[in-house]
Design a protein around this motif. Structure first.
Motif, short mmCIF file in Angstrom:
data_model
loop_
_atom_site.label_atom_id
_atom_site.label_comp_id
_atom_site.label_asym_id
_atom_site.label_seq_id
_atom_site.Cartn_x
_atom_site.Cartn_y
_atom_site.Cartn_z
N PHE A 119 0.61 0.50 6.77
CA PHE A 119 1.96 0.03 7.06
C PHE A 119 2.13 -0.21 8.57
O PHE A 119 2.72 -1.22 8.99
N ARG A 120 1.63 0.72 9.39
CA ARG A 120 1.78 0.59 10.84
C ARG A 120 1.02 -0.62 11.37
O ARG A 120 1.53 -1.39 12.19
N MET A 121 -0.20 -0.81 10.88
CA MET A 121 -1.01 -1.94 11.33
C MET A 121 -0.35 -3.26 10.98
O MET A 121 -0.29 -4.19 11.80
N LEU A 122 0.15 -3.38 9.76
CA LEU A 122 0.78 -4.62 9.34
C LEU A 122 2.04 -4.90 10.15
O LEU A 122 2.35 -6.07 10.46
N SER A 123 2.79 -3.85 10.48
CA SER A 123 4.01 -4.07 11.26
C SER A 123 3.69 -4.63 12.64
O SER A 123 4.40 -5.50 13.15
N VAL A 124 2.57 -4.15 13.24
CA VAL A 124 2.17 -4.65 14.55
C VAL A 124 1.63 -6.08 14.45
O VAL A 124 1.99 -6.95 15.24
N ILE A 125 0.77 -6.32 13.49
CA ILE A 125 0.16 -7.65 13.34
C ILE A 125 1.22 -8.71 13.12
O ILE A 125 1.17 -9.80 13.70
N LEU A 126 2.20 -8.42 12.28
CA LEU A 126 3.19 -9.43 11.89
C LEU A 126 4.49 -9.33 12.69
O LEU A 126 5.40 -10.13 12.47
N GLY A 127 4.58 -8.35 13.55
CA GLY A 127 5.80 -8.21 14.33
C GLY A 127 6.99 -7.84 13.49
O GLY A 127 8.11 -8.33 13.72
N LEU A 128 6.80 -6.94 12.54
CA LEU A 128 7.86 -6.54 11.62
C LEU A 128 8.16 -5.07 11.79
O LEU A 128 7.35 -4.30 12.32
N SER A 129 9.31 -4.65 11.27
CA SER A 129 9.65 -3.24 11.26
C SER A 129 8.75 -2.51 10.27
O SER A 129 8.50 -3.00 9.16
N GLU A 130 8.24 -1.35 10.68
CA GLU A 130 7.39 -0.58 9.77
C GLU A 130 8.15 -0.18 8.52
O GLU A 130 7.58 -0.17 7.41
N ALA A 131 9.44 0.13 8.66
CA ALA A 131 10.25 0.49 7.49
C ALA A 131 10.37 -0.69 6.54
O ALA A 131 10.32 -0.53 5.31
N ASP A 132 10.52 -1.92 7.09
CA ASP A 132 10.62 -3.10 6.23
C ASP A 132 9.30 -3.35 5.49
O ASP A 132 9.29 -3.74 4.32
N VAL A 133 8.18 -3.12 6.18
CA VAL A 133 6.87 -3.30 5.53
C VAL A 133 6.71 -2.29 4.40
O VAL A 133 6.26 -2.63 3.30
N ARG A 134 7.10 -1.06 4.67
CA ARG A 134 6.98 -0.02 3.65
C ARG A 134 7.82 -0.38 2.41
O ARG A 134 7.38 -0.23 1.29
N THR A 135 9.02 -0.89 2.64
CA THR A 135 9.90 -1.27 1.52
C THR A 135 9.32 -2.46 0.75
O THR A 135 9.31 -2.47 -0.48
N ALA A 136 8.82 -3.45 1.49
CA ALA A 136 8.29 -4.66 0.84
C ALA A 136 7.06 -4.36 0.00
O ALA A 136 6.83 -5.04 -1.02
N LEU A 137 6.28 -3.36 0.41
CA LEU A 137 5.06 -3.02 -0.34
C LEU A 137 5.27 -1.82 -1.24
O LEU A 137 4.31 -1.24 -1.77
N GLY A 138 6.52 -1.45 -1.47
CA GLY A 138 6.83 -0.35 -2.37
C GLY A 138 6.89 -0.81 -3.81
O GLY A 138 6.87 -2.01 -4.12
N GLY A 139 6.99 0.16 -4.70
CA GLY A 139 6.98 -0.14 -6.13
C GLY A 139 8.14 -0.98 -6.59
O GLY A 139 8.07 -1.65 -7.62
N VAL A 168 -3.34 -17.68 13.14
CA VAL A 168 -4.47 -16.85 12.74
C VAL A 168 -5.11 -16.23 13.97
O VAL A 168 -5.50 -15.05 13.97
N ARG A 169 -5.20 -17.01 15.05
CA ARG A 169 -5.78 -16.49 16.30
C ARG A 169 -4.91 -15.35 16.85
O ARG A 169 -5.42 -14.31 17.28
N LEU A 170 -3.58 -15.54 16.81
CA LEU A 170 -2.67 -14.51 17.31
C LEU A 170 -2.84 -13.22 16.53
O LEU A 170 -2.96 -12.13 17.13
N TRP A 171 -2.85 -13.31 15.20
CA TRP A 171 -2.98 -12.10 14.38
C TRP A 171 -4.34 -11.43 14.60
O TRP A 171 -4.44 -10.20 14.61
N SER A 172 -5.37 -12.23 14.78
CA SER A 172 -6.71 -11.68 15.02
C SER A 172 -6.73 -10.91 16.34
O SER A 172 -7.29 -9.80 16.43
N LEU A 173 -6.12 -11.48 17.36
CA LEU A 173 -6.10 -10.82 18.67
C LEU A 173 -5.24 -9.56 18.64
O LEU A 173 -5.55 -8.58 19.34
N ARG A 174 -4.17 -9.56 17.86
CA ARG A 174 -3.37 -8.34 17.74
C ARG A 174 -4.19 -7.22 17.10
O ARG A 174 -4.00 -6.04 17.43
#
Length: 698
Positions: free
Chosen positions: A145-165, A24-30
């Motif tokens: 999508f961009r913020m979540l990819s940075v916070i979680l260390g994930l690909s922005e494309a993967d985040v977009r797909t995971a949160l798609g319909g 939680v501390r890591l994600w907060s600092l990111r």
């Protein structure tokens, strides 16, 4: 330069434990460093959120009321670098990890979907992570999508797909996105329920228990299939269809059950689940605090149930669907209308069969209705069944006469009887002046009045007079022979016409008893409506109810519906007559129409009646015999010239006149035969045909 911090009213936040979870501390600092949330976090007067500052390690600066921006940013960067150095060894809490593993296996979450879900869970259970995410400000969907990819260390494309319909998180309802751009990250992402996050981090749970505040196992049924014999034709199709769907795991199976409140729709769903040998999961309509859940959240819970229980042999019950399909509020359509394409896809692809329940489908979009495999009306049971159900519910409380009166009230739903019986049974030993019968009637009449229906006593008008005999009806047809013939054919359209009180309605009641059929009476006031098209609907409903119950349908004052269309002034008069004629032609049972006015009835309607029987004033011999019968009952001596008096003075007497005089006994007792005879003469004298003409008599 040190910025003095004035004493101020600081933002209120929940207290946090001093030890912050490393992840939680890591994600907060990111959020604060690489995503530049520190720009909002460090303001000219100090920190934007003191609780977040304290948890991160700025307790000293807060207590000294002084903040050095450069030093604060340097600390944040140092802490961020240290957290990133240890990131490989960071894991989610053990309880959350176990729950995510079980849930992930059940609904087939991808690694990216699992990471997003754990982030939202921890954001909702750790105030500091929420506060850190808020420092990112309002986000567009792309920005999110961009913020979540940075916070979680994930690909922005993967985040977009995971949160798609098409992603499991949204399709299952576990997660939902707020499409409004004017929201911060914590408000853009929400979980399926308020307690979901707390359960995920606090106790080891099986996945199905995570929905317990949204979807619960239904209790056993309180009724049996034998209580739904009036639905036998529909259930004869539905039961094998549900059995086949469960055996073959068929997708897109939806059944709509509708009818007035209290007719047993929920019980029927439970009966069907018991008959199938499967569990029934009910989607809740209120939360743990007793507050209503809006339609969109209920749909999300139902979607999640489809994923959570897909491996079970189960049915889903979605009651009170009005908040999903009906109405428009503040210019916005219902939940189903707002997400129409998605709703249609769900109705076509749900993994488990769903039983949808409604009190009224009048406002449901036909596009939705056509996607249900079966649409079944669940009306108030027919009279014979109502009496059997009432006997089972309260036969130990009330007399047989009261049970019969309950059964005759066709608007009295079984659930209403059960509720009243429960109240009376609770206080039975404390009733003083009132009997159980009287208490039941009072409770039921109160409910019926609130629903806009007649009280129980009104049902007694369907009873025949004690002295009823067709021999005391002066008709131009052999009424006894008509009844004998109908016992074989049980299908006819009868028009009973003549002056008021001549026995038209009473004959229909007698005929129903002779045929062993319940009687369904509809008056003009029951069928006429000021709303366009509603009268036609009420007429159709009356014929359908009579056919369903096997009842003799009596429409009184039928001249109101069968006016000659050639003289109609309004289009609705024509459409109403057309509807009545159409229903008459297609009705397979016994239909009787009574009227005092034959003039002006549509000629096409007259041709459709199999028998037109005229009811007239009693003949002198009939009037005399009926008078003797009443005198015997009252214990009154009759004069020798009774026949002569009757012929001379009671020329326009009807059976209804005798009934009226007998009713007067309740408040004006008759002293003897002369008083009785005088009362009958008075009834004849007030009739228009008996009054002398005004003018010269030649």
């Amino acid at each position: 330069m040190t910025i003095p911090v004035p004493r101020r009213r600081r933002r209120q936040s929940h207290e946090l434990p001093p030890e912050l979870d490393p992840l939680v501390r890591l994600w907060s600092l990111r959020c604060l460093v690489p995503l530049k949330g520190h720009i909002r976090f460090l303001q000219f007067h100090g920190f934007n959120d003191d609780t977040l500052a304290s948890v991160l390690g700025f307790a000293e600066e807060i207590s000294d009321c002084e903040v050095d921006p450069k030093a604060a940013i340097a600390k944040l960067r140092a802490w961020h670098c240290e957290a990133e150095r240890r990131a490989h060894a960071m894991h989610v809490p053990k309880t959350l990890a176990g729950n995510l593993n079980r849930l992930g296996r059940l609904v087939n979450l991808t690694e990216t979907e699992r990471r997003l879900l754990e982030f939202v869970v921890l954001m909702q259970t750790h105030r500091c992570l929420t506060a850190a995410a808020e420092q990112l400000g309002e986000l567009s969907t792309v920005g999110m999508f961009r913020m979540l990819s940075v916070i979680l260390g994930l690909s922005e494309a993967d985040v977009r797909t995971a949160l798609g319909g098409r992603g499991t998180l949204l399709r299952s309802g576990l997660l939902s996105l707020n499409g409004d751009h004017n929201h911060q990250l914590p408000d853009r992402l929400s979980l399926i329920s308020r307690n979901f996050a707390d359960q995920m981090v606090s106790i080891d749970s099986e996945p199905d228990t995570l929905l317990q505040d949204k979807v619960c196992i239904a209790p056993p049924a309180g009724l049996a299939l034998s209580d739904y014999t009036h639905l036998a034709p529909a259930l004869g199709i539905l039961r094998p269809y549900l059995r086949h769907a469960l055996h073959n795991a068929s997708a897109g199976v939806n059944v709509l059950l509708y009818g007035p409140p209290g007719t047993g729709k929920t019980q029927l769903a439970r009966v069907l689940a018991g008959d199938m040998g499967c569990q029934l999961f009910e989607v809740a309509s209120e939360d743990e605090d007793g507050d209503p859940i809006d339609g969109e959240k209920r749909l999300r819970a139902m979607r999640a149930a489809q994923y959570f229980f897909a491996q079970h042999r189960s049915l889903i019950l979605f009651d009170e669907i009005e908040d999903v399909f009906d109405g428009v509020a503040f210019g916005r359509g219902s939940a189903a209308q707002t997400h129409k394409a998605w709703m249609n896809r769900m109705l076509e692809g749900n993994a488990l069969p769903v039983l949808w329940l409604s009190n009224d489908i009048g406002n449901v979009d036909p596009a939705f209705i056509r996607r249900f495999d079966m649409v079944i009306e669940v009306p108030v049971p027919p009279q014979a069944q109502r009496e059997r159900i009432a006997r089972a519910i309260c036969g130990d409380l009330v007399a047989a006469g009261t049970l019969a009166r309950l059964a005759r009230q066709e608007k009295l739903a079984p659930a209403v009887v059960a509720r009243a019986a429960s109240v009376v049974r609770t206080i039975h030993d404390k009733l003083r002046d009132a009997t159980a019968d009287a208490a039941m009637e009072r409770l039921l009449d109160g409910t019926l009045a609130a629903q806009g229906h007649d009280p129980l006593r009104a049902g007694d008008v369907h009873l025949l007079p004690d002295l009823y005999d067709p021999a005391f009806i002066n008709a131009d047809a052999d009424l006894a022979q008509v009844a004998a013939m109908l016992q074989r054919s049980r299908s006819a359209r009868l028009c009973l016409y003549g002056p008021p009180g001549t026995g038209k309605t009473a004959y229909a009641r007698w005929l129903a008893e002779r045929l062993g059929m319940p009687l369904l009476v509809r008056r003009a006031s029951d069928l006429l409506s000021p709303f366009v098209g509603m009268s036609e609907r009420l007429i159709a409903d009356a014929f359908r109810a009579a056919e369903r119950d096997g009842a003799l349908l009596l429409v009184d004052e039928v001249d109101s519906f069968l006016r000659d269309r050639r003289s109609a002034r309004n289009s609705w008069e024509v459409s109403m007559t057309n509807e009545m004629l159409t229903q008459m032609e297609s009705f397979p049972g016994v239909f009787a129409a009574s009227t005092n006015l034959m003039d002006g009835i549509d000629q096409a309607a007259l041709r459709r009646f199999d028998l037109k029987a005229k009811f007239d004033y009693l003949q002198p011999g009939q009037a005399a015999r009926l008078l003797r019968r009443h005198c015997e009952r009252l214990g009154l001596a009759t004069p020798d010239d009774l026949d002569e008096r009757t012929t001379r003075h009671l020329r326009m007497i009807t059976p209804g006149d005798f009934a009226t005089v007998m009713h007067q006994q309740r408040f004006r007792p008759l002293a003897g035969f002369d008083a009785f005879f005088a009362a009958l003469r008075a009834e004849c004298a007030v009739k228009a045909d008996a009054r002398p003409a005004i003018g010269f008599i030649h």
